[in-house]
Scaffold this active site. Structure first.
Site, PDB file in Angstrom:
ATOM      1  N   ARG A   1       0.921  -1.155  -0.017  1.00 14.50           N
ATOM      2  CA  ARG A   1       0.106   0.158  -0.075  1.00 14.50           C
ATOM      3  C   ARG A   1       0.853   1.117  -0.159  1.00 14.50           C
ATOM      4  O   ARG A   1       2.116   1.286   0.618  1.00 14.50           O
ATOM      5  CB  ARG A   1      -0.831   0.121   1.267  1.00 14.50           C
ATOM      6  CG  ARG A   1      -2.033  -0.921   1.175  1.00 14.50           C
ATOM      7  CD  ARG A   1      -2.930  -0.506   2.511  1.00 14.50           C
ATOM      8  NE  ARG A   1      -2.368  -1.066   3.472  1.00 14.50           N
ATOM      9  CZ  ARG A   1      -1.775  -0.440   4.288  1.00 14.50           C
ATOM     10  NH1 ARG A   1      -1.864   0.920   4.332  1.00 14.50           N
ATOM     11  NH2 ARG A   1      -1.079  -0.878   5.850  1.00 14.50           N
TER      12      ARG A   1
ATOM     13  N   TYR B   1      -1.686  -3.455  -6.936  1.00 17.08           N
ATOM     14  CA  TYR B   1      -1.395  -4.315  -5.591  1.00 17.08           C
ATOM     15  C   TYR B   1      -2.189  -4.192  -4.284  1.00 17.08           C
ATOM     16  O   TYR B   1      -2.502  -3.133  -4.096  1.00 17.08           O
ATOM     17  CB  TYR B   1       0.317  -4.214  -5.012  1.00 17.08           C
ATOM     18  CG  TYR B   1       0.573  -5.304  -4.312  1.00 17.08           C
ATOM     19  CD1 TYR B   1       1.049  -6.584  -4.699  1.00 17.08           C
ATOM     20  CD2 TYR B   1       0.827  -5.296  -2.957  1.00 17.08           C
ATOM     21  CE1 TYR B   1       1.504  -7.614  -4.032  1.00 17.08           C
ATOM     22  CE2 TYR B   1       1.107  -6.291  -2.134  1.00 17.08           C
ATOM     23  CZ  TYR B   1       1.452  -7.338  -2.683  1.00 17.08           C
ATOM     24  OH  TYR B   1       1.938  -8.491  -1.993  1.00 17.08           O
TER      25      TYR B   1
ATOM     26  N   LYS C   1      -9.363  -2.105   2.065  1.00 21.89           N
ATOM     27  CA  LYS C   1      -9.385  -0.840   2.685  1.00 21.89           C
ATOM     28  C   LYS C   1     -10.255   0.338   2.272  1.00 21.89           C
ATOM     29  O   LYS C   1     -10.515   1.242   2.977  1.00 21.89           O
ATOM     30  CB  LYS C   1      -7.910  -0.314   2.663  1.00 21.89           C
ATOM     31  CG  LYS C   1      -6.834  -1.736   3.442  1.00 21.89           C
ATOM     32  CD  LYS C   1      -7.490  -1.916   4.527  1.00 21.89           C
ATOM     33  CE  LYS C   1      -7.185  -3.414   5.198  1.00 21.89           C
ATOM     34  NZ  LYS C   1      -5.779  -3.839   5.509  1.00 21.89           N
TER      35      LYS C   1
ATOM     36  N   HIS D   1     -10.426  -1.845  11.680  1.00 18.90           N
ATOM     37  CA  HIS D   1      -9.566  -2.819  11.126  1.00 18.90           C
ATOM     38  C   HIS D   1      -9.270  -3.656  12.136  1.00 18.90           C
ATOM     39  O   HIS D   1      -8.277  -3.843  12.986  1.00 18.90           O
ATOM     40  CB  HIS D   1      -8.202  -2.142  10.793  1.00 18.90           C
ATOM     41  CG  HIS D   1      -7.083  -2.695   9.981  1.00 18.90           C
ATOM     42  ND1 HIS D   1      -5.676  -2.105  10.097  1.00 18.90           N
ATOM     43  CD2 HIS D   1      -7.217  -3.700   9.353  1.00 18.90           C
ATOM     44  CE1 HIS D   1      -5.193  -2.844   9.484  1.00 18.90           C
ATOM     45  NE2 HIS D   1      -5.772  -3.772   8.914  1.00 18.90           N
TER      46      HIS D   1
ATOM     47  N   SER E   1      -1.343  -3.241  10.276  1.00 17.36           N
ATOM     48  CA  SER E   1      -1.151  -4.221   9.238  1.00 17.36           C
ATOM     49  C   SER E   1       0.195  -4.962   9.597  1.00 17.36           C
ATOM     50  O   SER E   1       1.277  -4.552  10.220  1.00 17.36           O
ATOM     51  CB  SER E   1      -0.890  -3.322   8.030  1.00 17.36           C
ATOM     52  OG  SER E   1      -1.909  -2.571   7.738  1.00 17.36           O
TER      53      SER E   1
ATOM     54  N   CYS F   1       0.836  -7.230  12.105  1.00 14.35           N
ATOM     55  CA  CYS F   1       0.947  -7.295  13.458  1.00 14.35           C
ATOM     56  C   CYS F   1       0.235  -8.478  14.274  1.00 14.35           C
ATOM     57  O   CYS F   1       0.168  -8.553  15.330  1.00 14.35           O
ATOM     58  CB  CYS F   1       0.573  -5.924  14.062  1.00 14.35           C
ATOM     59  SG  CYS F   1       1.896  -4.642  13.780  1.00 14.35           S
TER      60      CYS F   1
ATOM     61  N   ASP G   1      -9.210  -9.243   9.219  1.00 14.10           N
ATOM     62  CA  ASP G   1      -8.984  -7.965   8.760  1.00 14.10           C
ATOM     63  C   ASP G   1      -9.848  -6.772   9.068  1.00 14.10           C
ATOM     64  O   ASP G   1      -9.252  -5.870   9.687  1.00 14.10           O
ATOM     65  CB  ASP G   1      -8.347  -7.940   7.338  1.00 14.10           C
ATOM     66  CG  ASP G   1      -7.515  -6.842   7.011  1.00 14.10           C
ATOM     67  OD1 ASP G   1      -6.529  -6.796   7.937  1.00 14.10           O
ATOM     68  OD2 ASP G   1      -7.582  -6.071   6.220  1.00 14.10           O
TER      69      ASP G   1
ATOM     70  N   ARG H   1       2.135 -12.134  -0.235  1.00 13.39           N
ATOM     71  CA  ARG H   1       0.734 -12.306   0.286  1.00 13.39           C
ATOM     72  C   ARG H   1       0.282 -13.623  -0.370  1.00 13.39           C
ATOM     73  O   ARG H   1       0.311 -14.067  -1.384  1.00 13.39           O
ATOM     74  CB  ARG H   1      -0.251 -11.552  -0.015  1.00 13.39           C
ATOM     75  CG  ARG H   1       0.189  -9.951   0.871  1.00 13.39           C
ATOM     76  CD  ARG H   1      -0.367  -9.929   2.137  1.00 13.39           C
ATOM     77  NE  ARG H   1      -0.099  -8.497   2.561  1.00 13.39           N
ATOM     78  CZ  ARG H   1      -0.640  -8.134   3.843  1.00 13.39           C
ATOM     79  NH1 ARG H   1      -1.748  -8.722   4.142  1.00 13.39           N
ATOM     80  NH2 ARG H   1       0.166  -7.192   4.378  1.00 13.39           N
TER      81      ARG H   1
HETATM   82  P1  GTP Z   1      -2.169  -7.423   7.649  1.00 17.44           P
HETATM   83  O1  GTP Z   1      -2.938  -8.618   6.695  1.00 17.44           O
HETATM   84  O2  GTP Z   1      -1.171  -6.575   6.997  1.00 17.44           O
HETATM   85  O3  GTP Z   1      -3.194  -6.662   8.190  1.00 17.44           O
HETATM   86  O4  GTP Z   1      -1.415  -8.407   8.712  1.00 17.44           O
HETATM   87  P2  GTP Z   1      -2.016  -9.226  10.244  1.00 17.44           P
HETATM   88  O5  GTP Z   1      -2.262  -7.966  11.326  1.00 17.44           O
HETATM   89  O6  GTP Z   1      -3.057 -10.002   9.678  1.00 17.44           O
HETATM   90  O7  GTP Z   1      -0.699  -9.949  10.395  1.00 17.44           O
HETATM   91  P3  GTP Z   1      -0.280 -11.484  10.480  1.00 17.44           P
HETATM   92  O8  GTP Z   1      -1.212 -12.295  11.524  1.00 17.44           O
HETATM   93  O9  GTP Z   1      -0.290 -11.750   8.975  1.00 17.44           O
HETATM   94  O10 GTP Z   1       1.064 -11.588  11.015  1.00 17.44           O
HETATM   95  C1  GTP Z   1       2.310 -10.770  10.314  1.00 17.44           C
HETATM   96  C2  GTP Z   1       3.383 -11.262  10.641  1.00 17.44           C
HETATM   97  O11 GTP Z   1       3.732 -11.305  11.992  1.00 17.44           O
HETATM   98  C3  GTP Z   1       3.661 -12.694  10.377  1.00 17.44           C
HETATM   99  O12 GTP Z   1       5.134 -12.894   9.805  1.00 17.44           O
HETATM  100  C4  GTP Z   1       3.323 -13.583  11.412  1.00 17.44           C
HETATM  101  O13 GTP Z   1       4.130 -14.737  11.385  1.00 17.44           O
HETATM  102  C5  GTP Z   1       3.987 -12.755  12.463  1.00 17.44           C
HETATM  103  N1  GTP Z   1       3.312 -12.937  13.704  1.00 17.44           N
HETATM  104  C6  GTP Z   1       1.894 -13.218  13.633  1.00 17.44           C
HETATM  105  N2  GTP Z   1       1.738 -13.521  15.106  1.00 17.44           N
HETATM  106  C7  GTP Z   1       2.745 -13.396  15.808  1.00 17.44           C
HETATM  107  C8  GTP Z   1       2.975 -13.793  17.275  1.00 17.44           C
HETATM  108  O14 GTP Z   1       2.066 -13.940  17.986  1.00 17.44           O
HETATM  109  N3  GTP Z   1       4.428 -13.758  17.506  1.00 17.44           N
HETATM  110  C9  GTP Z   1       5.340 -13.422  16.647  1.00 17.44           C
HETATM  111  N4  GTP Z   1       6.807 -13.416  16.972  1.00 17.44           N
HETATM  112  N5  GTP Z   1       5.125 -13.147  15.426  1.00 17.44           N
HETATM  113  C10 GTP Z   1       3.904 -13.260  14.993  1.00 17.44           C
HETATM  114  C1  SPV Z   2      -3.111  -4.416   5.273  1.00 19.63           C
HETATM  115  O1  SPV Z   2      -2.133  -3.819   5.094  1.00 19.63           O
HETATM  116  O2  SPV Z   2      -3.700  -4.175   6.461  1.00 19.63           O
HETATM  117  C2  SPV Z   2      -3.614  -5.433   4.649  1.00 19.63           C
HETATM  118  C3  SPV Z   2      -2.976  -5.678   3.347  1.00 19.63           C
HETATM  119  O3  SPV Z   2      -4.562  -6.157   5.062  1.00 19.63           O
HETATM  120  S1  SPV Z   2      -3.722  -4.578   2.135  1.00 19.63           S
HETATM  121  O4  SPV Z   2      -5.063  -5.458   1.583  1.00 19.63           O
HETATM  122  O5  SPV Z   2      -2.642  -4.346   1.087  1.00 19.63           O
HETATM  123  O6  SPV Z   2      -4.026  -3.544   2.532  1.00 19.63           O
HETATM  124 MN    MN Z   3      -4.858  -5.666   7.280  1.00 21.08          MN
END
Ligand code: GTP
Ligand code: SPV
Ligand code: MN
Length: 651
Positions: free
Chosen positions: A112, A261, A270, A290, A312, A314, A337, A432
């Site tokens: 983004r 993307y 979003k 979010h 994002s 996290c 999400d 992704r």
């Molecule tokens: P968006 O799709 O961008 O909104 O991300 P999200 O908030 O859904 O995060 P996601 O669960 O995809 O995790 C992002 C990264 O953090 C990945 O590389 C995960 O492996 C890592 N991660 C997620 N949960 C944990 C956790 O509890 N501990 C650690 N150390 N890493 C984590």
């Molecule tokens: C985020 O960035 O919070 C996502 C990926 O979930 S995107 O669809 O690119 O916004």
């Molecule tokens: Mn997200």
């Protein structure tokens, strides 16, 4: 509910917000150009409801595509598109799995772009707060309607030459549900069509439930008319220099140019569900956030639902799909999400997931960390910017233990054979998977219930390597809203920031507010009404690091131990104690049974250093006062003052 609705609406009007009910300026950002007889006579238009046809026609006259295709959303249609993309090199089939494909983007179009994202309103303060003099506003970018009109005329004129314009009718939320909202996206990217098919309920059936007065118009172009005039990866047309993502809540329009993307181009996500969504939610008395939504059942069989806002990358997807390490617990996924939430007539906050798929971060996902995701993505998945193994499988950082390295690897940048020692990262950090929610083995039985699921707790959380305990509970709603406002997190690869700096990210919504954040805060505060069962608010942090720079907490499935504590707090158990920042677990109340061998430094995970918190409160105060100026609600100012006092009085 009704009366709250009216209160919000009248306040919106009083505050001068431009979302005037009953006033419509439909299609206002797409100029009316001279009619084109060929387009007007197009068979594609004849099958559409008149107002949709008119939107498509105006856009086609502007963008000048070589053809118009109205998507029916059928499997046969998708198969055809995917085969065509494989032929042109935009997709590569992954032979190891059933119906999985890989796209590699241009290296300049990988995330983004927050700095090129705008909310377009009549008055600037409708979209963004007025910062104090001399302070640069960081809570969104505003653009005038005139400026956007100019940009649309300039960039979109002829922008689809040589390409097909696809018409995508889509529903955010189950088709026909009273909570769902409909959009029509026009795009010249078949990759976007295939992704929208996974992420939304998409196709002809949507048109049957469309209210002609009330759909979101989404216009998207990769910005590369043919024959090509500029440089991009041949198989991934994009125009990064000219990229712009604009949302116009007033006319319910989204205009996106130059990027193919993720959140830049899958406009239901979003742009619609959060930016247009939050503006509508303010006007109509609900919340567009979010947030993931999960169901949790404890060993006694009691079930509750939790929503959680993390920025994002996290951990939302991973928490929503977690496999609990504590025996007897079950976690089920409603969404990973976005949450649309509204108090019902009984005063219960109910949430739906408007999406139909997951667009999840690939790196870090493995059978060890997230077996549920690994099962979900094993078929019918569109991968972007991951690496590929020579036997037609995927690879990314985190999959080392389950990869057969006797096959060579092609990196996301198309380097073959890729070598770990010299090749940099195999997969882009923001690579992704795009996969249907229905394939997730732990989807909650109620995930498509149009009434939504009842929310008992809201979590705010982020990446805080220092100072922030693993969990604490807010003292009350106001304090909880302040905790949301005060959120900060380490920057991630989900947007264009390259350094790992700690950034302010209120409510994990900083890039996604569709209206003035000061009003957003007032809106959250206004939820505290008599006869409502307000969810309890908590803050969590899985990402605290020790002096060796390593995470202190194993995370993933072990996070159930924190959810278990939260669950017991919802039951009113006496397991919390006061601290200056909120309620902390009493010693020994986080269940660590079975993980003694991990030598968790639990005291370090919950330590709250006075000097850290003195600085933290100062920074947050300075940020919110500077950013919001007069728009900072008095209640939040008071909460910050009280927090500061408590921290000062700490031993
Ligand atoms: P968006 O799709 O961008 O909104 O991300 P999200 O908030 O859904 O995060 P996601 O669960 O995809 O995790 C992002 C990264 O953090 C990945 O590389 C995960 O492996 C890592 N991660 C997620 N949960 C944990 C956790 O509890 N501990 C650690 N150390 N890493 C984590
Ligand atoms: C985020 O960035 O919070 C996502 C990926 O979930 S995107 O669809 O690119 O916004
Ligand atoms: Mn997200």
């Amino acid at each position: 509910m009704l009366c709250a609705h009216r209160a919000v609406t009248s306040r919106a009007v009083a505050s001068g917000l431009v979302l005037r009910q009953g006033v419509r300026c439909l299609g206002s950002m797409i100029p009316t150009l001279q009619r084109d007889a060929d387009i007007a006579a197009s068979r594609a238009l004849a099958q559409l409801p008149p107002k949709v046809a008119s939107f498509v026609e105006r856009s086609a006259i502007l963008c000048k595509p070589k053809a118009i295709h109205v998507c029916d959303g059928s499997e046969a249609e998708m198969k055809k598109f995917k085969a065509e993309m494989c032929r042109t090199g935009m997709l590569e089939k992954l032979d190891k799995y059933h119906e999985c494909y890989l796209a590699r983007t241009d290296p300049n179009d990988v995330a983004r772009v927050e700095k090129k994202t705008f909310v377009v309103t009549e008055k600037k303060t409708d979209a963004v707060p007025e910062p104090q003099p001399g302070v640069e506003g960081m809570l969104g970018n505003w653009m005038s309607k005139e400026k956007l009109l100019e940009i649309v005329r300039d960039r979109f004129l002829g922008c689809m030459a040589g390409r097909t314009m696809y018409v995508i009718p889509f529903s955010m939320g189950p088709i026909g549900s009273p909570i769902s909202k409909i959009g029509i996206q026009l795009t010249d990217s078949p990759y976007v069509v295939a992704s929208m098919k996974i992420m939304t309920r998409m196709g002809g059936a949507v048109l049957g439930t469309l209210d002609e007065e009330d759909f979101v118009r989404c216009l998207h172009s990769v910005g590369c008319p043919l024959p090509s005039m500029h440089h991009y990866r041949e198989t991934w047309p994009c125009n990064p220099d000219q990229t712009i993502i604009a949302q116009v809540p007033d006319s319910k329009e989204i205009i996106s140019f130059g990027s193919g993307y993720g959140g830049n181009s899958l406009l239901g996500k979003k742009c619609f569900a959060l930016r247009i969504g939050s503006a509508l939610a303010y006007q109509e008395g609900w919340l567009a956030e979010h947030m993931l939504i999960l169901g949790i059942t404890n060993p006694a069989g009691v079930k509750r639902y939790i929503a959680a806002a993390f920025p994002s990358a996290c951990g939302k997807t991973n928490l929503a799909m977690m496999t609990p390490s504590l025996p007897g617990y079950k976690v089920e996924c409603v969404g990973d999400d976005i949450a649309w939430m509204k108090f019902d007539d009984e005063g219960v906050l109910r949430a739906i997931n408007p999406e139909n798929g997951f667009f999840g971060v690939a790196p870090g996902t493995s059978t060890k960390t997230n077996p549920v995701a690994m099962k979900t993505i094993a078929s019918n998945t569109l991968f972007t910017n991951v690496a590929k193994t020579d036997d037609g499988g995927v690879f990314w950082e985190g999959l080392e233990e389950e990869t057969d390295f006797s096959y060579d690897i092609t990196s996301w940048r198309n380097v073959h054979p890729w070598r770990k020692e010299t090749g940099g990262l195999a997969a882009h950090p923001n690579s992704r998977f795009c996969t249907p929610a229905s394939q997730c083995p732990t989807m909650d039985p109620s995930w498509e219930d149009p009434r939504g699921v009842p929310i008992s707790a809201i979590l705010f959380g982020s990446r805080r390597p220092e100072g922030v305990p693993m969990v604490y509970e807010s003292l009350d709603w106001k304090h909880g809203v302040m905790i949301g406002a005060a959120m900060r997190s380490e920057a991630t690869a989900a947007a264009e920031y390259s350094k790992k700096e700690i950034m302010h990210d209120p409510f994990a919504m900083r890039p996604f507010f569709g209206y003035n954040f000061g009003l957003y805060l007032k809106h959250w505060l206004s939820m505290d009404e008599p006869n409502r069962k307000l969810p309890k608010i908590f803050h969590v942090n899985w990402f605290r690091k020790g002096s060796d720079g390593k995470f202190l907490w194993p995370g993933f499935g072990q996070n159930i131990r924190v959810l278990d504590w939260i669950f017991r707090r919802l039951d009113g158990k006496d397991i919390a104690m006061n601290s200056p920042i909120g309620l902390l677990p009493k010693p020994g109340t986080i269940d660590l049974v079975g993980i003694a061998h991990l030598n968790i430094k639990i005291d370090e995970l919950f330590h709250i250093p006075k000097d850290f918190w003195q600085k933290e409160v100062r920074d947050v105060k300075c940020y919110l006062e500077g950013q919001l100026g007069n728009d900072l609600p008095e209640e939040i100012r008071n909460e910050l003052e009280k927090l500061q006092q408590r921290v000062e009085n700490m031993q």
